[in-house]
Design an enzyme around this catalytic site. Structure first.
Site, PDB file in Angstrom:
ATOM      1  N   GLU A  98      51.633  30.578  -1.004  1.00  0.00           N
ATOM      2  CA  GLU A  98      51.327  29.804  -2.208  1.00  0.00           C
ATOM      3  C   GLU A  98      50.934  30.773  -3.315  1.00  0.00           C
ATOM      4  O   GLU A  98      49.974  31.542  -3.166  1.00  0.00           O
ATOM      5  CB  GLU A  98      50.203  28.797  -1.961  1.00  0.00           C
ATOM      6  N   ASP A 150      48.684  40.869  -7.323  1.00  0.00           N
ATOM      7  CA  ASP A 150      50.003  40.564  -7.874  1.00  0.00           C
ATOM      8  C   ASP A 150      50.951  40.105  -6.766  1.00  0.00           C
ATOM      9  O   ASP A 150      51.257  40.865  -5.840  1.00  0.00           O
ATOM     10  CB  ASP A 150      50.540  41.819  -8.559  1.00  0.00           C
ATOM     11  N   ASP A 173      51.763  29.249 -15.015  1.00  0.00           N
ATOM     12  CA  ASP A 173      51.581  29.359 -16.457  1.00  0.00           C
ATOM     13  C   ASP A 173      52.919  29.126 -17.140  1.00  0.00           C
ATOM     14  O   ASP A 173      53.890  29.846 -16.877  1.00  0.00           O
ATOM     15  CB  ASP A 173      51.046  30.747 -16.803  1.00  0.00           C
ATOM     16  N   ASP A 209      54.594  20.540 -15.213  1.00  0.00           N
ATOM     17  CA  ASP A 209      54.540  19.401 -16.124  1.00  0.00           C
ATOM     18  C   ASP A 209      55.051  19.792 -17.510  1.00  0.00           C
ATOM     19  O   ASP A 209      54.881  19.028 -18.464  1.00  0.00           O
ATOM     20  CB  ASP A 209      53.110  18.843 -16.216  1.00  0.00           C
ATOM     21  N   THR A 246      47.066  17.803  -8.183  1.00  0.00           N
ATOM     22  CA  THR A 246      46.179  18.917  -8.510  1.00  0.00           C
ATOM     23  C   THR A 246      45.424  18.638  -9.802  1.00  0.00           C
ATOM     24  O   THR A 246      45.759  17.734 -10.575  1.00  0.00           O
ATOM     25  CB  THR A 246      46.974  20.219  -8.680  1.00  0.00           C
ATOM     26  N   ARG A 247      44.393  19.442 -10.043  1.00  0.00           N
ATOM     27  CA  ARG A 247      43.616  19.314 -11.266  1.00  0.00           C
ATOM     28  C   ARG A 247      44.504  19.520 -12.499  1.00  0.00           C
ATOM     29  O   ARG A 247      44.425  18.775 -13.471  1.00  0.00           O
ATOM     30  CB  ARG A 247      42.468  20.330 -11.260  1.00  0.00           C
ATOM     31  N   PHE A 248      45.347  20.546 -12.444  1.00  0.00           N
ATOM     32  CA  PHE A 248      46.237  20.810 -13.568  1.00  0.00           C
ATOM     33  C   PHE A 248      47.214  19.659 -13.776  1.00  0.00           C
ATOM     34  O   PHE A 248      47.546  19.307 -14.902  1.00  0.00           O
ATOM     35  CB  PHE A 248      47.004  22.116 -13.344  1.00  0.00           C
TER      36      PHE A 248
END
Length: 270
Positions: A98, A150, A173, A209, A246-248
């Site tokens: 993940e 990374d 992002d 999203d 998820t929160r996002f």
């Protein structure tokens, strides 16, 4: 006056080499001596575009205690120095990678729902690392390991070929400005690398999203010869039951965003 107190002539400081790289102070001073390193792959300093932005935000007392207490057992730094033995790390469980887990709530839910799958969760956000470790301990989740650094270095230098049963990239992002699209993670070069570390039939699961990013994901995944869309119509997939909200995702839905899931399978070799 004793010899130890006798003033000594000062020596001139050596001039720094012009080509030497001096990392920022925040990258070299450990915030948690027994926890994640500030810059684990410092020796791999590369002049390349990165898809992530390290964040220095507040770590709670509980998160810091979890980092100090659990990092030596469930954490690892991505330093690029050796190939990880996933069988040993996860006691023989199949492993899913993940990339980017935020505060770790969704990761912990997926680990609890599927204890027979190991989750190697990668992020650079220290509070999230501590929070996920605390959640794993609190809920007895022995199938979670937290990696700091990374993900590209992890994939390229620390994982053996065909070792992963899946890769999850949830709400990366979006780099919404057009001039920053080159920083987005889901690009042909990333897919080239990811394909070498995924077993045949393994699934790459992305969710976003941002409509523009979803379109780019669908385009580059569809065009890649090593991946096949799991959807017969060649489009987006319904959100699978195993992926929690998820929160996002909640923040995006509150803003009226539409969430797209993409599930592409690593092509079976003939």
């Amino acid at each position: 006056m004793s010899e130890s107190l006798t003033p000594q002539p000062s020596l001139p400081e050596a001039a720094p080499e012009a080509s030497s790289y001096v990392p920022p102070k925040w990258r070299t001073e450990p915030r948690f001596p027994d926890g994640p390193a500030p810059d684990p792959a410092g020796s791999h300093h590369e002049r390349r575009i990165r898809s992530f932005q390290p964040r220095r935000s507040r770590v709670t007392v509980g998160q810091g205690a979890a980092l100090q207490r659990l990092w030596g057992t469930w954490g690892l730094d991505i330093d690029g120095r050796e190939v990880i033995d996933l069988d040993r790390l996860f006691d023989g469980l199949p492993v899913v990678l993940e990339i980017g887990f935020g505060m770790g709530e969704a990761t912990a839910q997926m680990a609890a729902a599927d204890p027979d799958t190991g989750i190697l969760a990668v992020d650079v956000h220290t509070p999230g690392q501590g929070n996920l470790l605390a959640l794993a301990e609190r809920n007895g989740l022995n199938n979670v390991r937290v990696a700091n650094g990374d993900a590209i270095i992890l994939l390229r230098e620390m994982l053996p070929p065909a070792c992963l049963q899946g890769i999850r990239v949830y709400f990366p992002d979006p780099w919404p400005k057009a001039r920053h699209h080159k920083r987005r993670l889901i690009q042909p070069e990333f897919l080239d690398l990811a394909a070498t570390r995924m077993a045949p039939g393994a699934v790459l699961h992305c969710a976003t999203d941002w409509e523009n990013y979803a379109e780019q994901m669908l385009e580059v995944l569809t065009a890649h010869p090593e991946f096949e869309n799991t959807q017969p119509d060649g489009g987006y997939a319904p959100r699978p039951d195993f992926r929690p909200l998820t929160r996002f995702e909640g923040q995006g839905l509150d803003k009226g965003h539409v969430v797209h899931d993409l599930l592409f399978r690593r092509a079976e070799k003939p």
